[in-house]
Design an enzyme around this catalytic site. Sequence first.
Site, PDB file in Angstrom:
ATOM      1  N   ARG A 140       0.883  -1.207   0.042  1.00  0.00           N
ATOM      2  CA  ARG A 140      -0.059  -0.033   0.097  1.00  0.00           C
ATOM      3  C   ARG A 140       0.933   1.166   0.140  1.00  0.00           C
ATOM      4  O   ARG A 140       0.360   2.069   0.088  1.00  0.00           O
ATOM      5  CB  ARG A 140      -0.949  -0.002   1.332  1.00  0.00           C
ATOM      6  N   ASP A 143       8.965  -6.644   1.807  1.00  0.00           N
ATOM      7  CA  ASP A 143       8.406  -7.473   0.896  1.00  0.00           C
ATOM      8  C   ASP A 143       7.502  -6.710   0.001  1.00  0.00           C
ATOM      9  O   ASP A 143       6.560  -5.927   0.190  1.00  0.00           O
ATOM     10  CB  ASP A 143       7.454  -8.364   1.724  1.00  0.00           C
ATOM     11  N   TYR A 197       1.603  -5.104  -6.846  1.00  0.00           N
ATOM     12  CA  TYR A 197       1.196  -4.245  -5.974  1.00  0.00           C
ATOM     13  C   TYR A 197       1.355  -2.577  -6.556  1.00  0.00           C
ATOM     14  O   TYR A 197       2.331  -2.130  -6.976  1.00  0.00           O
ATOM     15  CB  TYR A 197       2.165  -4.247  -4.819  1.00  0.00           C
ATOM     16  N   HIS A 232       4.123 -16.185  -6.715  1.00  0.00           N
ATOM     17  CA  HIS A 232       3.026 -15.436  -6.121  1.00  0.00           C
ATOM     18  C   HIS A 232       1.957 -16.497  -5.622  1.00  0.00           C
ATOM     19  O   HIS A 232       1.537 -16.465  -4.421  1.00  0.00           O
ATOM     20  CB  HIS A 232       2.628 -14.178  -6.589  1.00  0.00           C
ATOM     21  N   SER A 271      -1.244 -10.627   5.772  1.00  0.00           N
ATOM     22  CA  SER A 271      -2.535 -10.181   6.327  1.00  0.00           C
ATOM     23  C   SER A 271      -2.955 -10.766   7.614  1.00  0.00           C
ATOM     24  O   SER A 271      -4.106 -11.517   7.985  1.00  0.00           O
ATOM     25  CB  SER A 271      -3.736 -10.669   5.363  1.00  0.00           C
ATOM     26  N   GLY A 287       1.718  -4.855   7.184  1.00  0.00           N
ATOM     27  CA  GLY A 287       1.476  -3.909   5.953  1.00  0.00           C
ATOM     28  C   GLY A 287       0.792  -2.708   6.257  1.00  0.00           C
ATOM     29  O   GLY A 287       0.460  -1.904   5.088  1.00  0.00           O
ATOM     30  N   THR A 288       0.967  -2.055   7.423  1.00  0.00           N
ATOM     31  CA  THR A 288       0.562  -0.832   7.806  1.00  0.00           C
ATOM     32  C   THR A 288       1.423   0.172   7.098  1.00  0.00           C
ATOM     33  O   THR A 288       2.576  -0.031   6.796  1.00  0.00           O
ATOM     34  CB  THR A 288       0.540  -0.621   9.158  1.00  0.00           C
ATOM     35  N   ARG A 332       1.886   3.096  14.091  1.00  0.00           N
ATOM     36  CA  ARG A 332       1.231   2.027  14.251  1.00  0.00           C
ATOM     37  C   ARG A 332       2.442   0.739  14.017  1.00  0.00           C
ATOM     38  O   ARG A 332       2.432  -0.069  14.772  1.00  0.00           O
ATOM     39  CB  ARG A 332       0.015   1.584  13.350  1.00  0.00           C
TER      40      ARG A 332
END
Length: 304
Positions: free
Chosen positions: A21, A46, A51, A116, A214, A269-270, A275
């Site tokens: 993200r 990663d 993406y 993947h 996740s 993944g933040t 955080r």
Amino acid sequence: MNYVTIGGEQKASAIALGCMRISALDQPALSRHIHTALDAGINFFDHADIYGGGQCESDFGRLLAAEPGLRERMILQSKCGIRPNQYDFSKEHILQSVEGILSRLGTDRLDLLLLHRPDALMEPEEVAEAFSALEASGKVLRFGVSNFTARQIELLQPALKQKLVVNQMQFGLMCSGLVDHGICANTEFPHAGDRDGEVLDYCRLHGVTIQAWSPFQYGFFEGVFLDNPKFPELNAKLQEVADRYEVSKQAMATAWILRHPAKMQVIAGTTNAQRLADLCTACQVDLSREDWYALYLAAGNKLP
């Protein structure tokens, strides 16, 4: 930060930064985020060629170009094999994908390349040719897979000269399939069925590191379970246990994964730097067996 050993020799942070993200961040924010990760002891990043449609790798590459020396502090991983409406493990696609990844990241090598998602038309010998070419050129140092069952790994590995050292799988309190089958063995419980060829035990036996992606999601990208009113019992127990260990619920959910003796690596993944720093406090937690099982039960699981 705690560290795991990948491939018998590569020292990687137990928490890795997932870059799916990061295209939402401008360059100054991305720089702060990456430095927050590095300052917390994270050395593993990663990526995947899909993406942000490649934008995430391009943004990351611009950061590496702007800050000389940063690349040498990192272990860079990317993934390939997903195309629109299909999966593709052909030699041509793998080689082309890596060229694109390296170009976008602005680096001469990947420390790890993962396939993947399983390609039903995979020909192991063709994958082997691609991997050998990439290794011989120095463009990829190590190889792995993502979302593979034990049998799929067994199908591919004999054709390869290189050992597969990683299998990236979804795992967390609300997606605990990797452990459910083993716990419910020899019962008629709903989770007693073997869905993945006991891939967790297989990976442990063969020295393959599980990377948990996740970790805070439930279902297949249906949402996060933290502070979600759909899961009051789990959140209450998380809060109770987290308070006793003096960490956040997010850190406790991470510590639950890290407690497993498989020495998994958690992909965080933040894109929120605060955080991320908070999540890293999970490495300070020495979670008891009693609390691990209490959280597992609070997630709606049962023990035989």
